[in-house]
Motif scaffolding. Sequence first.
Motif, short mmCIF file in Angstrom:
data_model
loop_
_atom_site.label_atom_id
_atom_site.label_comp_id
_atom_site.label_asym_id
_atom_site.label_seq_id
_atom_site.Cartn_x
_atom_site.Cartn_y
_atom_site.Cartn_z
N UNK A 327 0.82 -1.20 0.00
CA UNK A 327 0.00 0.00 0.00
C UNK A 327 0.86 1.26 0.00
N UNK A 328 0.47 2.23 -0.80
CA UNK A 328 1.13 3.53 -0.83
C UNK A 328 0.15 4.61 -0.40
N UNK A 329 0.63 5.53 0.40
CA UNK A 329 -0.21 6.62 0.89
C UNK A 329 0.36 7.99 0.60
N UNK A 330 1.58 8.03 0.09
CA UNK A 330 2.32 9.29 0.00
C UNK A 330 2.93 9.48 -1.37
N UNK A 331 2.85 10.70 -1.90
CA UNK A 331 3.53 11.05 -3.15
C UNK A 331 4.32 12.33 -2.93
N UNK A 332 5.61 12.27 -3.26
CA UNK A 332 6.49 13.43 -3.23
C UNK A 332 6.87 13.74 -4.67
N UNK A 333 6.76 15.00 -5.08
CA UNK A 333 7.06 15.41 -6.46
C UNK A 333 8.17 16.46 -6.47
N UNK A 334 9.04 16.36 -7.45
CA UNK A 334 9.99 17.44 -7.74
C UNK A 334 9.92 17.66 -9.24
N UNK A 335 9.61 18.88 -9.64
CA UNK A 335 9.43 19.20 -11.05
C UNK A 335 10.23 20.44 -11.39
N UNK A 336 10.56 20.58 -12.66
CA UNK A 336 11.49 21.63 -13.08
C UNK A 336 10.83 23.00 -13.12
N UNK A 337 11.53 24.02 -12.67
CA UNK A 337 10.98 25.37 -12.67
C UNK A 337 10.76 25.88 -14.08
N UNK A 338 11.46 25.33 -15.08
CA UNK A 338 11.22 25.74 -16.47
C UNK A 338 9.83 25.33 -16.91
N UNK A 339 9.33 24.21 -16.40
CA UNK A 339 7.97 23.80 -16.70
C UNK A 339 6.98 24.83 -16.14
N UNK A 340 7.29 25.31 -14.95
CA UNK A 340 6.47 26.33 -14.31
C UNK A 340 6.43 27.60 -15.18
N UNK A 341 7.60 28.02 -15.68
CA UNK A 341 7.66 29.22 -16.51
C UNK A 341 6.94 29.01 -17.84
N UNK A 342 7.03 27.80 -18.38
CA UNK A 342 6.38 27.52 -19.66
C UNK A 342 4.86 27.61 -19.56
N UNK A 343 4.33 27.40 -18.37
CA UNK A 343 2.88 27.49 -18.18
C UNK A 343 2.38 28.94 -18.23
N UNK A 344 3.29 29.88 -18.08
CA UNK A 344 3.01 31.31 -18.19
C UNK A 344 1.80 31.70 -17.35
#
Length: 398
Positions: A327-344
């Motif tokens: 069983x899994x209960x937890x998700x940790x994410x690390x995503x690139x800040x360039x993706x954040x900027x691309x979302x504008x």
Amino acid sequence: MDSTTLYTEEIDDLEESAADLFAQAESFAFKKNTLAIIFMEEETDYEGLYALLKERWKFPVMGCTGMASFTGKEGYCDMGISVMLLTADDCVFSVGMTGELDIANYKARLAAKYKELNAALPEKEKLIISFGGMVTSEETVGGDDLVDTISSLSGGVPVYGGTAADGFTSKNIKVCCNGSVTKNGQVMALVSGNINPRFVYVNSIENKSSFSYQVTEARGNQVFRLGLGSFVETLERENMESEKTDVLGDYILSPFILTVTKDTGDSLEVARSLSVLNRQNGSGSFLGAVPEGSVLGIGVISRADVQKAVGLALEGMRKKLEDGGGECKTILCVTCCARFLALAGNKTAEADALKERLPPSFSLMGMYSYGEYCPVTGNVTGKNYNMFHNFTFTMMAF
């Protein structure tokens, strides 16, 4: 392992910040061993906050600054402090941080800290959660060197985490552990016991420009020559050169693409962010390694590719959870800040998609980073490798 996420947007009044976090954790059932992971905006007085947290939290706290964070409850968090509490009776956390790292000392300091943390565990660790600094000059250490060293010390134990971030100034990065703060230190939590982490990563770059040059001279993350010219000369020829030395912000949406080939025959296409230019020797330093002999291209980032990556990651994780057992209960994410900027103007899209599609039984926390650490699976052998990534959405479930 049980977990919960906490969030406060208050960073000016630290007593109010701590009281808010304590109140949210009041109904959470703490078990024998607990770890707090914290992502915070760059203006946070972490040392002052920890002085208040430690009055009630008698367990380790580790983390770093991020460009932004998100949780499964709040979604996108532009400002403030996000905390994930992990607690278990059948897992042990061994947590610590090195001093400041540079090219000359990083291997020795990482080895000493790893040996200390490993010796404190009752059995071999099954996971390493780690955060660190970034390349701000030719004397700081590239992401691949850090991840490869930790992986080698542990004998290939999965390494997950990323590089601290700020608002592209490179001046306000913080990596923290309990009451200590560094700029280029490496914090690590070695986790042993009943834990079976699963990993997913999705590269959000599907298109490339016509730029293509072979790396003819390089050392680690520093490229001196492309083809017959210096790195800087090649950028000038392509009308891409910047007059600044610190060029991470200038090139963050123009990732350099190359293929990394392992001795086993496995190959993986990766992106690399250009961080520093040196006009005296004509070189460019990247956040990650660029092997001599590889061919550099340039990726074209689109908002559509970034948004699509979240769905691909969740579907990939769903399959891994179905096949992996436990069983899994937890998700940790690390995503690139360039993706954040691309979302504008649609900067909440990635976090919103996660919040909407994630089952309510999971706790989720993530941050936007300058680089991601996540294991990958070789395309030929199926072997797992700890890798440093740029422009990638990564996810760990446990």
